[in-house]
Design a protein around this motif. Structure first.
Motif, PDB file in Angstrom:
ATOM      1  N   ILE A 285       0.828  -1.207   0.000  1.00  0.00           N
ATOM      2  CA  ILE A 285       0.000   0.000   0.000  1.00  0.00           C
ATOM      3  C   ILE A 285       0.861   1.255   0.000  1.00  0.00           C
ATOM      4  CG2 ILE A 285      -0.188   0.188   2.517  1.00  0.00           C
ATOM      5  CD1 ILE A 285      -3.164   0.903   2.095  1.00  0.00           C
ATOM      6  N   SER A 286       2.106   1.102   0.413  1.00  0.00           N
ATOM      7  CA  SER A 286       3.018   2.247   0.474  1.00  0.00           C
ATOM      8  C   SER A 286       3.340   2.823  -0.906  1.00  0.00           C
ATOM      9  CB  SER A 286       4.324   1.856   1.174  1.00  0.00           C
ATOM     10  OG  SER A 286       4.950   0.765   0.502  1.00  0.00           O
ATOM     11  N   LEU A 287       3.007   2.105  -1.986  1.00  0.00           N
ATOM     12  CA  LEU A 287       3.206   2.677  -3.321  1.00  0.00           C
ATOM     13  C   LEU A 287       2.393   3.965  -3.483  1.00  0.00           C
ATOM     14  CD1 LEU A 287       3.249  -0.341  -5.813  1.00  0.00           C
ATOM     15  CD2 LEU A 287       5.152   1.089  -5.086  1.00  0.00           C
ATOM     16  N   GLY A 288       1.326   4.071  -2.704  1.00  0.00           N
ATOM     17  CA  GLY A 288       0.507   5.279  -2.764  1.00  0.00           C
ATOM     18  C   GLY A 288       1.234   6.521  -2.295  1.00  0.00           C
ATOM     19  N   ARG A 289       2.395   6.360  -1.678  1.00  0.00           N
ATOM     20  CA  ARG A 289       3.177   7.525  -1.254  1.00  0.00           C
ATOM     21  C   ARG A 289       3.647   8.359  -2.442  1.00  0.00           C
ATOM     22  NH1 ARG A 289       7.818   7.665   1.513  1.00  0.00           N
ATOM     23  NH2 ARG A 289       7.163   9.651   2.390  1.00  0.00           N
ATOM     24  N   MET A 290       3.583   7.790  -3.658  1.00  0.00           N
ATOM     25  CA  MET A 290       3.918   8.570  -4.839  1.00  0.00           C
ATOM     26  C   MET A 290       2.987   9.770  -4.990  1.00  0.00           C
ATOM     27  SD  MET A 290       4.604   5.571  -7.645  1.00  0.00           S
ATOM     28  CE  MET A 290       5.100   6.740  -8.878  1.00  0.00           C
ATOM     29  N   ILE A 291       1.805   9.652  -4.437  1.00  0.00           N
ATOM     30  CA  ILE A 291       0.863  10.762  -4.504  1.00  0.00           C
ATOM     31  C   ILE A 291       1.188  11.798  -3.431  1.00  0.00           C
ATOM     32  CG2 ILE A 291      -1.597  11.364  -4.407  1.00  0.00           C
ATOM     33  CD1 ILE A 291      -2.161   8.453  -5.315  1.00  0.00           C
ATOM     34  N   ASP A 292       1.815  11.349  -2.361  1.00  0.00           N
ATOM     35  CA  ASP A 292       2.240  12.248  -1.291  1.00  0.00           C
ATOM     36  C   ASP A 292       3.568  12.907  -1.670  1.00  0.00           C
ATOM     37  OD1 ASP A 292       2.582  13.566   1.080  1.00  0.00           O
ATOM     38  OD2 ASP A 292       3.202  11.814   2.215  1.00  0.00           O
ATOM     39  N   VAL A 293       4.618  12.106  -1.728  1.00  0.00           N
ATOM     40  CA  VAL A 293       5.906  12.626  -2.197  1.00  0.00           C
ATOM     41  C   VAL A 293       5.925  12.462  -3.710  1.00  0.00           C
ATOM     42  CG1 VAL A 293       8.409  12.528  -1.999  1.00  0.00           C
ATOM     43  CG2 VAL A 293       6.974  11.942  -0.037  1.00  0.00           C
ATOM     44  N   GLY A 294       5.305  13.395  -4.366  1.00  0.00           N
ATOM     45  CA  GLY A 294       5.098  13.368  -5.808  1.00  0.00           C
ATOM     46  C   GLY A 294       4.155  14.499  -6.168  1.00  0.00           C
ATOM     47  N   VAL A 295       2.867  14.292  -5.970  1.00  0.00           N
ATOM     48  CA  VAL A 295       1.883  15.332  -6.275  1.00  0.00           C
ATOM     49  C   VAL A 295       1.816  16.366  -5.142  1.00  0.00           C
ATOM     50  CG1 VAL A 295      -0.520  15.813  -6.829  1.00  0.00           C
ATOM     51  CG2 VAL A 295       0.543  13.716  -7.661  1.00  0.00           C
ATOM     52  N   LYS A 296       1.576  15.905  -3.934  1.00  0.00           N
ATOM     53  CA  LYS A 296       1.453  16.833  -2.808  1.00  0.00           C
ATOM     54  C   LYS A 296       2.747  17.628  -2.600  1.00  0.00           C
ATOM     55  CE  LYS A 296       0.350  16.922   2.170  1.00  0.00           C
ATOM     56  NZ  LYS A 296       1.679  17.266   2.727  1.00  0.00           N
ATOM     57  N   SER A 297       3.878  16.958  -2.663  1.00  0.00           N
ATOM     58  CA  SER A 297       5.154  17.648  -2.447  1.00  0.00           C
ATOM     59  C   SER A 297       5.431  18.658  -3.552  1.00  0.00           C
ATOM     60  CB  SER A 297       6.300  16.642  -2.345  1.00  0.00           C
ATOM     61  OG  SER A 297       6.460  15.924  -3.552  1.00  0.00           O
ATOM     62  N   SER A 298       5.002  18.359  -4.772  1.00  0.00           N
ATOM     63  CA  SER A 298       5.182  19.312  -5.876  1.00  0.00           C
ATOM     64  C   SER A 298       4.300  20.537  -5.691  1.00  0.00           C
ATOM     65  CB  SER A 298       4.861  18.631  -7.215  1.00  0.00           C
ATOM     66  OG  SER A 298       5.805  17.623  -7.503  1.00  0.00           O
ATOM     67  N   TYR A 299       3.089  20.306  -5.176  1.00  0.00           N
ATOM     68  CA  TYR A 299       2.201  21.432  -4.873  1.00  0.00           C
ATOM     69  C   TYR A 299       2.837  22.344  -3.830  1.00  0.00           C
ATOM     70  CZ  TYR A 299      -1.866  24.077  -3.319  1.00  0.00           C
ATOM     71  OH  TYR A 299      -2.721  25.099  -2.985  1.00  0.00           O
ATOM     72  N   GLU A 300       3.369  21.735  -2.774  1.00  0.00           N
ATOM     73  CA  GLU A 300       3.941  22.535  -1.697  1.00  0.00           C
ATOM     74  C   GLU A 300       5.187  23.294  -2.159  1.00  0.00           C
ATOM     75  OE1 GLU A 300       4.519  19.823   1.541  1.00  0.00           O
ATOM     76  OE2 GLU A 300       2.398  19.867   2.111  1.00  0.00           O
ATOM     77  N   ALA A 301       6.044  22.640  -2.924  1.00  0.00           N
ATOM     78  CA  ALA A 301       7.238  23.317  -3.423  1.00  0.00           C
ATOM     79  C   ALA A 301       6.847  24.472  -4.341  1.00  0.00           C
ATOM     80  CB  ALA A 301       8.142  22.330  -4.155  1.00  0.00           C
ATOM     81  N   SER A 302       5.846  24.237  -5.177  1.00  0.00           N
ATOM     82  CA  SER A 302       5.398  25.296  -6.093  1.00  0.00           C
ATOM     83  C   SER A 302       4.784  26.459  -5.329  1.00  0.00           C
ATOM     84  CB  SER A 302       4.381  24.727  -7.087  1.00  0.00           C
ATOM     85  OG  SER A 302       4.949  23.684  -7.850  1.00  0.00           O
ATOM     86  N   TRP A 303       4.077  26.164  -4.250  1.00  0.00           N
ATOM     87  CA  TRP A 303       3.482  27.215  -3.412  1.00  0.00           C
ATOM     88  C   TRP A 303       4.575  28.129  -2.879  1.00  0.00           C
ATOM     89  CZ3 TRP A 303       3.829  29.033   1.556  1.00  0.00           C
ATOM     90  CH2 TRP A 303       2.768  29.798   2.050  1.00  0.00           C
ATOM     91  N   HIS A 304       5.638  27.532  -2.363  1.00  0.00           N
ATOM     92  CA  HIS A 304       6.739  28.331  -1.830  1.00  0.00           C
ATOM     93  C   HIS A 304       7.461  29.085  -2.952  1.00  0.00           C
ATOM     94  CE1 HIS A 304       6.679  27.044   2.373  1.00  0.00           C
ATOM     95  NE2 HIS A 304       6.438  25.812   1.953  1.00  0.00           N
ATOM     96  N   ALA A 305       7.678  28.404  -4.076  1.00  0.00           N
ATOM     97  CA  ALA A 305       8.371  29.047  -5.193  1.00  0.00           C
ATOM     98  C   ALA A 305       7.586  30.239  -5.721  1.00  0.00           C
ATOM     99  CB  ALA A 305       8.600  28.040  -6.318  1.00  0.00           C
ATOM    100  N   ALA A 306       6.272  30.108  -5.770  1.00  0.00           N
ATOM    101  CA  ALA A 306       5.439  31.193  -6.289  1.00  0.00           C
ATOM    102  C   ALA A 306       5.565  32.448  -5.430  1.00  0.00           C
ATOM    103  CB  ALA A 306       3.979  30.747  -6.369  1.00  0.00           C
ATOM    104  N   GLN A 307       5.745  32.275  -4.125  1.00  0.00           N
ATOM    105  CA  GLN A 307       5.909  33.438  -3.257  1.00  0.00           C
ATOM    106  C   GLN A 307       7.097  34.294  -3.709  1.00  0.00           C
ATOM    107  OE1 GLN A 307       3.533  33.668  -0.719  1.00  0.00           O
ATOM    108  NE2 GLN A 307       2.774  31.713  -1.484  1.00  0.00           N
ATOM    109  N   ILE A 308       8.164  33.614  -4.111  1.00  0.00           N
ATOM    110  CA  ILE A 308       9.378  34.311  -4.547  1.00  0.00           C
ATOM    111  C   ILE A 308       9.236  34.811  -5.975  1.00  0.00           C
ATOM    112  CG2 ILE A 308      11.865  34.077  -4.893  1.00  0.00           C
ATOM    113  CD1 ILE A 308      11.795  31.755  -2.843  1.00  0.00           C
TER     114      ILE A 308
END
Length: 286
Positions: free
Chosen positions: A115-138
């Motif tokens: 079931i841990s394969l689902g972490r691709m959605i966490d460290v993958g989609v969710k992490s990309s959203y968060e990184a982009s959120w921070h990058a957009a601030q700059i």
């Protein structure tokens, strides 16, 4: 853009696609922050972010290794705070971090695999959203920048199971919807379809099962190839016309006139698999 060396961040850059992308951006003179969880060889038998940073510097840029678990929101916030403090800007973000596991390519249905394969959605989609959120601030404050996502044709056809497919389709949709919000800011978001990459992982798969994967050997892209595509996009004065799109790396080579290391342009998934990125409707609901 600034007359100083462009500042880039490549997430998940200890090996594979991220390593090659960082190295390619270094060859164009960029200062590249490379992230991952492993910084020293004693921690892993695979690649390290320090090794990648050294390759970026050897290629002509400046590599800076920052240990960061992109599943840890506080660590990600600290990473961007460091970049803003030390550089005062961020020109390119490459969202490449993903929790890939060996079980992904093993036989079986999704419920027969961990079931841990689902972490691709966490460290993958969710992490990309968060990184982009921070990058957009700059980037929005400076009025320029490129947010890139490393995607693949598996976004539109079955490939390695639903977790992988949701990951790639999710990245394409992040680019599409972020571009709507970024319109008029000078910042663009693009998702890039990579082909089969000559990474340590895939080369090992071909060697281990040539019957299943041997056909890929003659169609591989180097991990650096996508980095050159990102650099070409970043320097395109008409980049805003592509913002929000999922583009095929091989087609960007034709558009901008560059090749892979062998002097050739890889085949496009549009030709080999008869697939193309989905088009988003122009409807906007706020």
């Amino acid at each position: 853009m600034s007359t100083d060396a462009p500042v880039a961040l490549v997430t998940g850059a200890s090996r594979g696609a991220g390593r090659g992308i960082a190295r390619a951006l270094g060859s164009h003179g960029c200062k590249v922050y490379v992230t991952g969880r492993s910084i020293s060889r004693s921690e892993t038998k695979n690649g390290t972010i320090q090794a990648t940073a050294d390759e970026v510097t050897a290629a002509g840029g400046r590599g800076i290794a920052v240990q960061c678990d992109h599943g840890d929101g506080e660590a990600v916030a600290a990473l961007f705070a460091q970049i803003e403090h030390d550089e005062g800007r961020l020109d390119i973000l490459v969202n490449n971090a993903c929790a890939i596991q060996d079980a992904l390519t093993e036989p079986g249905t999704f419920w027969e695999k961990p079931i841990s394969l689902g972490r691709m959605i966490d460290v993958g989609v969710k992490s990309s959203y968060e990184a982009s959120w921070h990058a957009a601030q700059i980037m929005v404050r400076q009025g320029s920048g490129l947010i890139a996502f490393t995607s693949a044709p598996g976004a539109v056809h079955y490939c390695l199971g639903p977790a992988y497919g949701a990951h790639k389709a999710g990245l394409d949709k992040l680019a599409a919807d972020m571009a709507v919000d970024l319109d008029g800011t000078g910042v663009s978001a693009v998702s890039i379809w990579m082909g089969a990459l000559a990474t340590e992982r895939l080369l090992g798969m071909i060697e281990a099962d040539p019957v299943k994967y041997g056909h890929l050997a003659d169609a591989l892209e180097t991990p650096d190839f996508t980095g050159h595509a990102i650099w070409a996009l970043f320097n395109d004065p008409e980049l805003k016309q592509l913002s929000g799109q999922a583009v095929i790396g091989a087609e960007m080579a034709t558009r901008y006139g560059f090749t892979d290391a062998n002097g050739k342009i890889p085949s496009s998934a549009r030709d080999t698999h008869k697939v193309a990125p989905r088009e988003n409707y122009k409807i906007i609901v706020r």
